[in-house]
Design an enzyme around this catalytic site. Structure first.
Site, PDB file in Angstrom:
ATOM      1  N   GLY A 161      -4.117   1.704  -4.408  1.00  0.00           N
ATOM      2  CA  GLY A 161      -4.743   0.381  -4.393  1.00  0.00           C
ATOM      3  C   GLY A 161      -4.762  -0.180  -2.979  1.00  0.00           C
ATOM      4  O   GLY A 161      -4.616  -1.376  -2.757  1.00  0.00           O
ATOM      5  N   GLY A 198      -7.009  -3.332  -1.641  1.00  0.00           N
ATOM      6  CA  GLY A 198      -6.819  -4.697  -2.155  1.00  0.00           C
ATOM      7  C   GLY A 198      -6.339  -5.644  -1.064  1.00  0.00           C
ATOM      8  O   GLY A 198      -6.174  -5.253   0.097  1.00  0.00           O
ATOM      9  N   GLN A 199      -6.075  -6.906  -1.461  1.00  0.00           N
ATOM     10  CA  GLN A 199      -5.702  -7.944  -0.474  1.00  0.00           C
ATOM     11  C   GLN A 199      -4.419  -7.538   0.278  1.00  0.00           C
ATOM     12  O   GLN A 199      -4.372  -7.552   1.505  1.00  0.00           O
ATOM     13  CB  GLN A 199      -5.466  -9.275  -1.211  1.00  0.00           C
ATOM     14  CG  GLN A 199      -5.067 -10.415  -0.270  1.00  0.00           C
ATOM     15  CD  GLN A 199      -4.492 -11.617  -0.998  1.00  0.00           C
ATOM     16  OE1 GLN A 199      -3.840 -11.472  -2.033  1.00  0.00           O
ATOM     17  NE2 GLN A 199      -4.711 -12.791  -0.453  1.00  0.00           N
ATOM     18  N   LEU A 200      -3.385  -7.163  -0.447  1.00  0.00           N
ATOM     19  CA  LEU A 200      -2.113  -6.783   0.197  1.00  0.00           C
ATOM     20  C   LEU A 200      -2.242  -5.413   0.853  1.00  0.00           C
ATOM     21  O   LEU A 200      -1.841  -5.209   2.006  1.00  0.00           O
ATOM     22  CB  LEU A 200      -0.996  -6.762  -0.849  1.00  0.00           C
ATOM     23  CG  LEU A 200       0.383  -6.294  -0.383  1.00  0.00           C
ATOM     24  CD1 LEU A 200       0.953  -7.226   0.677  1.00  0.00           C
ATOM     25  CD2 LEU A 200       1.325  -6.186  -1.591  1.00  0.00           C
ATOM     26  N   ASP A 257      -7.728   4.600  -3.055  1.00  0.00           N
ATOM     27  CA  ASP A 257      -8.344   3.541  -3.866  1.00  0.00           C
ATOM     28  C   ASP A 257      -9.406   4.192  -4.755  1.00  0.00           C
ATOM     29  O   ASP A 257      -9.855   5.314  -4.480  1.00  0.00           O
ATOM     30  CB  ASP A 257      -8.984   2.461  -2.964  1.00  0.00           C
ATOM     31  CG  ASP A 257      -9.086   1.120  -3.680  1.00  0.00           C
ATOM     32  OD1 ASP A 257      -8.216   0.261  -3.449  1.00  0.00           O
ATOM     33  OD2 ASP A 257     -10.019   0.960  -4.499  1.00  0.00           O
ATOM     34  N   ILE A 314      -5.458   6.101 -10.270  1.00  0.00           N
ATOM     35  CA  ILE A 314      -4.036   6.247 -10.611  1.00  0.00           C
ATOM     36  C   ILE A 314      -3.863   6.719 -12.047  1.00  0.00           C
ATOM     37  O   ILE A 314      -2.845   7.307 -12.402  1.00  0.00           O
ATOM     38  CB  ILE A 314      -3.269   4.926 -10.367  1.00  0.00           C
ATOM     39  CG1 ILE A 314      -1.758   5.087 -10.676  1.00  0.00           C
ATOM     40  CG2 ILE A 314      -3.862   3.796 -11.186  1.00  0.00           C
ATOM     41  CD1 ILE A 314      -1.052   6.185  -9.930  1.00  0.00           C
ATOM     42  N   TYR A 374      -0.985 -10.675 -17.050  1.00  0.00           N
ATOM     43  CA  TYR A 374      -0.504 -10.262 -15.731  1.00  0.00           C
ATOM     44  C   TYR A 374       1.003 -10.531 -15.623  1.00  0.00           C
ATOM     45  O   TYR A 374       1.784  -9.646 -15.256  1.00  0.00           O
ATOM     46  CB  TYR A 374      -1.255 -11.067 -14.665  1.00  0.00           C
ATOM     47  CG  TYR A 374      -0.830 -10.864 -13.250  1.00  0.00           C
ATOM     48  CD1 TYR A 374      -0.230 -11.901 -12.539  1.00  0.00           C
ATOM     49  CD2 TYR A 374      -1.055  -9.662 -12.584  1.00  0.00           C
ATOM     50  CE1 TYR A 374       0.138 -11.743 -11.213  1.00  0.00           C
ATOM     51  CE2 TYR A 374      -0.688  -9.503 -11.260  1.00  0.00           C
ATOM     52  CZ  TYR A 374      -0.098 -10.553 -10.579  1.00  0.00           C
ATOM     53  OH  TYR A 374       0.268 -10.389  -9.263  1.00  0.00           O
ATOM     54  N   LYS A 390       4.115  -7.903 -15.382  1.00  0.00           N
ATOM     55  CA  LYS A 390       5.024  -7.912 -14.224  1.00  0.00           C
ATOM     56  C   LYS A 390       6.473  -8.061 -14.695  1.00  0.00           C
ATOM     57  O   LYS A 390       7.388  -7.437 -14.168  1.00  0.00           O
ATOM     58  CB  LYS A 390       4.652  -9.042 -13.254  1.00  0.00           C
ATOM     59  CG  LYS A 390       3.352  -8.805 -12.493  1.00  0.00           C
ATOM     60  CD  LYS A 390       3.409  -7.539 -11.639  1.00  0.00           C
ATOM     61  CE  LYS A 390       2.152  -7.326 -10.821  1.00  0.00           C
ATOM     62  NZ  LYS A 390       2.179  -6.062 -10.040  1.00  0.00           N
TER      63      LYS A 390
HETATM   64  C1  VAH Z   1      -2.660 -14.149  -8.799  1.00  0.00           C
HETATM   65  N1  VAH Z   1      -2.497 -13.781  -6.408  1.00  0.00           N
HETATM   66  O1  VAH Z   1      -3.075 -15.283  -8.561  1.00  0.00           O
HETATM   67  C2  VAH Z   1      -1.893 -13.442  -7.686  1.00  0.00           C
HETATM   68  C3  VAH Z   1      -0.436 -13.850  -7.643  1.00  0.00           C
HETATM   69  C4  VAH Z   1       1.259 -15.643  -7.905  1.00  0.00           C
HETATM   70  C5  VAH Z   1      -0.160 -15.226  -8.165  1.00  0.00           C
HETATM   71  O2  VAH Z   1       0.359 -12.925  -8.286  1.00  0.00           O
HETATM   72  O3  VAH Z   1      -2.841 -13.583  -9.842  1.00  0.00           O
END
Ligand code: VAH
Length: 317
Positions: free
Chosen positions: A8, A11-13, A34, A53, A142, A146
């Protein structure tokens, strides 16, 4: 030649972490991977691989062929996007992490990095200076993925000795990638609108405080954690990490000191409920005690740096 695979990477990071890792280890030791071949074109300074992946045979082949000994697994569906396709978000975020943890065992990898998020906290988590250990009942796919991922990371460390390390990132803000599917990405888009001389209609309310961090601080924290001696990494779920907290009104007022004619309006949408379920600020004492974390950027310093550098980057997007 022991190599580092970034999953990935576009992506942003990943875009910024890949650059810093290439500077530190040499581009020949870094593989930016990617799904999107076009997105890999910007990585002229390291090796690249088009990689899904979820294609386990392809991933195993690449690890064997390239002698991969570390993986930064950054691929995930973020909060707002995840709510539009919950089952896919759960499957990608969870199955890919479990696969990477299995690979770490199978190939006896040195270290694994996997990002968590303040999204693991939910509506009944203490909102101010949220502690490292507290009630976590996330109500986004999400956040659920996590939280579950943190449990698996700690399990694979305790049961199988996999050296997997993780940070609960706040909202990350950078100027080297376009706003994505995150609830905190309003704080990226607002800078683009200010530079373009356009009005900004914010999808969160003016007083929605959220924990945030400038990308250079996020990169620094990630590498500080990955370079820390193993015995200093005492939390193997994921470390709370903090830098700044601000509201849309506060970031707007800060930008306005540079662009006096900039205007904003507030039209909260479905992302308001997501933001309301997250903390206002985070207590990251353990990261500061265990491996010496310290942030460098506050809102004023971040805003000045982004407004100085973003115009040149806009040409590349
Ligand atoms: C999101 N940028 O907004 C991510 C982040 C804390 C938020 O994990 O989903």
């Amino acid at each position: 030649m022991e190599r580092i695979l970034i999953i990935g990477a576009a992506g942003q990071l990943g875009s910024e972490l890949t650059f810093t890792l290439s500077q530190q280890y040499g581009g020949d030791n870094i593989i930016a991977s990617d799904l999107n071949p076009k997105a890999l074109e910007k990585f002229e300074y390291c090796k690249t691989a088009v990689l899904d992946i979820m294609d386990q045979d392809a991933v195993r082949k690449l690890i064997k062929d390239q002698n991969v000994k570390q993986i930064y697994h950054l691929a995930a569906v973020l909060s707002a996007t995840g709510e539009k396709n919950p089952r896919f978000a759960w499957q990608l975020n969870m199955d890919s992490l479990l696969f990477v943890l299995e690979l770490a065992m199978e190939f006896k990898m040195d270290k694994i990095y996997w990002p968590s998020s303040i999204a693991v906290f939910g509506p009944n988590t203490p909102k101010i200076n949220t502690p490292q250990f507290c009630v976590k009942e996330p109500n986004t796919v999400y956040g659920i993925s996590k939280q579950a991922g943190e449990r698996w990371c700690e399990y694979y460390f305790q049961k199988f000795g996999v050296d997997v390390r993780s940070l609960r990132y706040p909202g990350l803000i950078g100027y080297k990638s376009l706003p994505g599917g995150g609830t905190t990405d309003y704080a990226v888009d607002i800078y683009h609108k200010a530079i373009a001389g356009e009005h900004f209609d914010c999808f969160l309310s003016a007083d929605t405080a959220l924990p945030m961090m400038y990308m250079p601080d996020a990169i620094k924290a990630t590498l500080d954690l990955m370079h820390a001696p193993k015995e200093n990494v005492k939390i193997r779920s994921s470390y709370n990490l903090a830098a700044i907290s601000f509201t849309p009104e506060e970031i707007y007022q800060c930008i306005k000191t540079h662009h006096p004619d900039f205007t904003i309006s507030y039209s909260p949408d479905f992302r308001q409920a997501i933001a309301d379920s997250w903390p206002d600020s985070i207590d990251d004492t353990r990261a500061r005690e265990d491996w010496g974390w310290k942030h460098d950027y506050d809102l004023k310093k971040m805003t000045a740096d982004i407004l100085r550098n973003l115009p040149a980057y806009l040409v590349n997007f």
